[in-house]
Enzyme design. Sequence first.
Site, PDB file in Angstrom:
ATOM      1  N   LEU A  76       0.804  -1.235   0.000  1.00  0.00           N
ATOM      2  CA  LEU A  76       0.000   0.000   0.000  1.00  0.00           C
ATOM      3  C   LEU A  76       0.831   1.277   0.000  1.00  0.00           C
ATOM      4  O   LEU A  76       0.462   2.273   0.631  1.00  0.00           O
ATOM      5  CB  LEU A  76      -0.984   0.013   1.180  1.00  0.00           C
ATOM      6  CG  LEU A  76      -2.074  -1.050   1.174  1.00  0.00           C
ATOM      7  CD1 LEU A  76      -2.984  -0.889   2.394  1.00  0.00           C
ATOM      8  CD2 LEU A  76      -2.932  -0.980  -0.100  1.00  0.00           C
ATOM      9  N   ASN A 102      -9.727   4.431  -4.783  1.00  0.00           N
ATOM     10  CA  ASN A 102      -9.506   3.261  -3.931  1.00  0.00           C
ATOM     11  C   ASN A 102      -8.972   3.776  -2.604  1.00  0.00           C
ATOM     12  O   ASN A 102      -8.058   4.601  -2.571  1.00  0.00           O
ATOM     13  CB  ASN A 102      -8.518   2.319  -4.616  1.00  0.00           C
ATOM     14  CG  ASN A 102      -8.374   0.985  -3.918  1.00  0.00           C
ATOM     15  OD1 ASN A 102      -7.913   0.915  -2.785  1.00  0.00           O
ATOM     16  ND2 ASN A 102      -8.739  -0.086  -4.601  1.00  0.00           N
ATOM     17  N   ASN A 130     -11.000  -0.728  -0.321  1.00  0.00           N
ATOM     18  CA  ASN A 130     -10.048  -1.836  -0.433  1.00  0.00           C
ATOM     19  C   ASN A 130     -10.047  -2.660   0.850  1.00  0.00           C
ATOM     20  O   ASN A 130      -9.400  -2.294   1.831  1.00  0.00           O
ATOM     21  CB  ASN A 130      -8.648  -1.294  -0.740  1.00  0.00           C
ATOM     22  CG  ASN A 130      -7.663  -2.405  -1.065  1.00  0.00           C
ATOM     23  OD1 ASN A 130      -7.916  -3.579  -0.787  1.00  0.00           O
ATOM     24  ND2 ASN A 130      -6.540  -2.042  -1.654  1.00  0.00           N
ATOM     25  N   CYS A 133      -6.397  -6.024   0.323  1.00  0.00           N
ATOM     26  CA  CYS A 133      -4.955  -6.003   0.105  1.00  0.00           C
ATOM     27  C   CYS A 133      -4.314  -7.138   0.899  1.00  0.00           C
ATOM     28  O   CYS A 133      -4.453  -7.199   2.116  1.00  0.00           O
ATOM     29  CB  CYS A 133      -4.334  -4.683   0.543  1.00  0.00           C
ATOM     30  SG  CYS A 133      -2.524  -4.781   0.509  1.00  0.00           S
ATOM     31  N   LYS A 168     -14.164  -3.594  -2.884  1.00  0.00           N
ATOM     32  CA  LYS A 168     -13.278  -4.489  -3.643  1.00  0.00           C
ATOM     33  C   LYS A 168     -13.019  -5.760  -2.849  1.00  0.00           C
ATOM     34  O   LYS A 168     -12.398  -5.745  -1.796  1.00  0.00           O
ATOM     35  CB  LYS A 168     -11.968  -3.790  -4.000  1.00  0.00           C
ATOM     36  CG  LYS A 168     -11.109  -4.638  -4.944  1.00  0.00           C
ATOM     37  CD  LYS A 168     -10.099  -3.815  -5.699  1.00  0.00           C
ATOM     38  CE  LYS A 168      -9.313  -4.660  -6.675  1.00  0.00           C
ATOM     39  NZ  LYS A 168      -8.341  -3.862  -7.439  1.00  0.00           N
ATOM     40  N   ILE A 194     -11.848  -9.335  -9.017  1.00  0.00           N
ATOM     41  CA  ILE A 194     -11.276  -9.732  -7.751  1.00  0.00           C
ATOM     42  C   ILE A 194      -9.930  -9.025  -7.519  1.00  0.00           C
ATOM     43  O   ILE A 194      -9.278  -8.600  -8.476  1.00  0.00           O
ATOM     44  CB  ILE A 194     -11.050 -11.273  -7.686  1.00  0.00           C
ATOM     45  CG1 ILE A 194     -10.145 -11.722  -8.835  1.00  0.00           C
ATOM     46  CG2 ILE A 194     -12.358 -11.994  -7.713  1.00  0.00           C
ATOM     47  CD1 ILE A 194      -9.768 -13.218  -8.817  1.00  0.00           C
ATOM     48  N   GLY A 246      -9.152  -9.127 -13.301  1.00  0.00           N
ATOM     49  CA  GLY A 246      -8.399 -10.339 -13.028  1.00  0.00           C
ATOM     50  C   GLY A 246      -7.887 -10.921 -14.340  1.00  0.00           C
ATOM     51  O   GLY A 246      -8.546 -11.737 -14.963  1.00  0.00           O
TER      52      GLY A 246
END
Length: 309
Positions: A76, A102, A130, A133, A168, A194, A246
């Site tokens: 991140l 995001n 998000n 992660c 997400k 994804i 993806g």
Amino acid sequence: VKNKNRLEVQLGSIRLKNPVMPASGCFGFGREYSKFYALDCLGAIAIKATTKEPRFGNPTPRVAETPAGMLNAIGLQNPGLEAVLEQELPWLAQFDVPVIANIAGSTIDEYVDVAEKISTVPNVAALELNISCPNVKCGGITFGTDPQIAAHLTAAVKQVSTVPVFVKLSPNVGDIVAVAKAVEQAGADGLSMINTLLGMRIDLKTKRPILANGSGGLSGPAIKPVAIRMIYEVSQHVSIPIIGMGGIQSAEDVLEFFLAGASAVAIGTANFVDPYICPKIIDELEPLLDKLGVEHIQDLTGMGWKHDN
Ligand code: ORO
């Protein structure tokens, strides 16, 4: 009479001129790619996850190649909310492209704080929460594996956001439908899916993981069938729109995601192979619709085979 806007899609309350956006984390804030092409051609831009404070990210190496994909453990890295508000978003405003912001955090308060401030920026059309992660100890995926925690965070962010909130989702769960349903119930306006699949590589010489972080997130064409399967399943159980991602690397892939249930798509890893991939795919969509006898791309969403479940 032919419809001129064959690529236009409606993502809940947001209208996109075409369904293709670069995926979060693979495009930074667009500065580097803007040297290759005018970003106005994009349907939207999903910016790198923004946190309250600047983050330096994980130690290097942070990426490793894999068959038909790659592993990342960036952790991140981002310049923090203030820099994104004062520099990155105003810079992006020169382009006629909605931004999907995001956002990430270590605590619910941190997410809420970022959501409240970033959602008021005029060129921010939606948030992308998000909760997936795989590369940080605190936050990230820990909010995305338990449906109740995911729902709680979604509800908290919905309370303060002035724009639609997409959540997400992580593929690293036993039951992604349960998480999807929980966040829909909590007020999510859409889903992005994804994020990357947890993976690892080991160096033969050092006998240690190649990534300094140990494990990382697998992306690229290797994960495309996983994404298609998950979007297909989730779309049978929710009624909010899905941004699919993806391993997409062609216009054909985009349509496959639509058939699975997506209403828009994001291109991630393929940008690292070909920086022009987004505009190339956008240009290939209409000829492909012609070839398949499809009038409007939006008509394909969820047209894939349905089974009873
Ligand atoms: N990597 C991913 O694969 N997904 C995320 O959401 C974030 C990261 C990262 O910053 O490491």
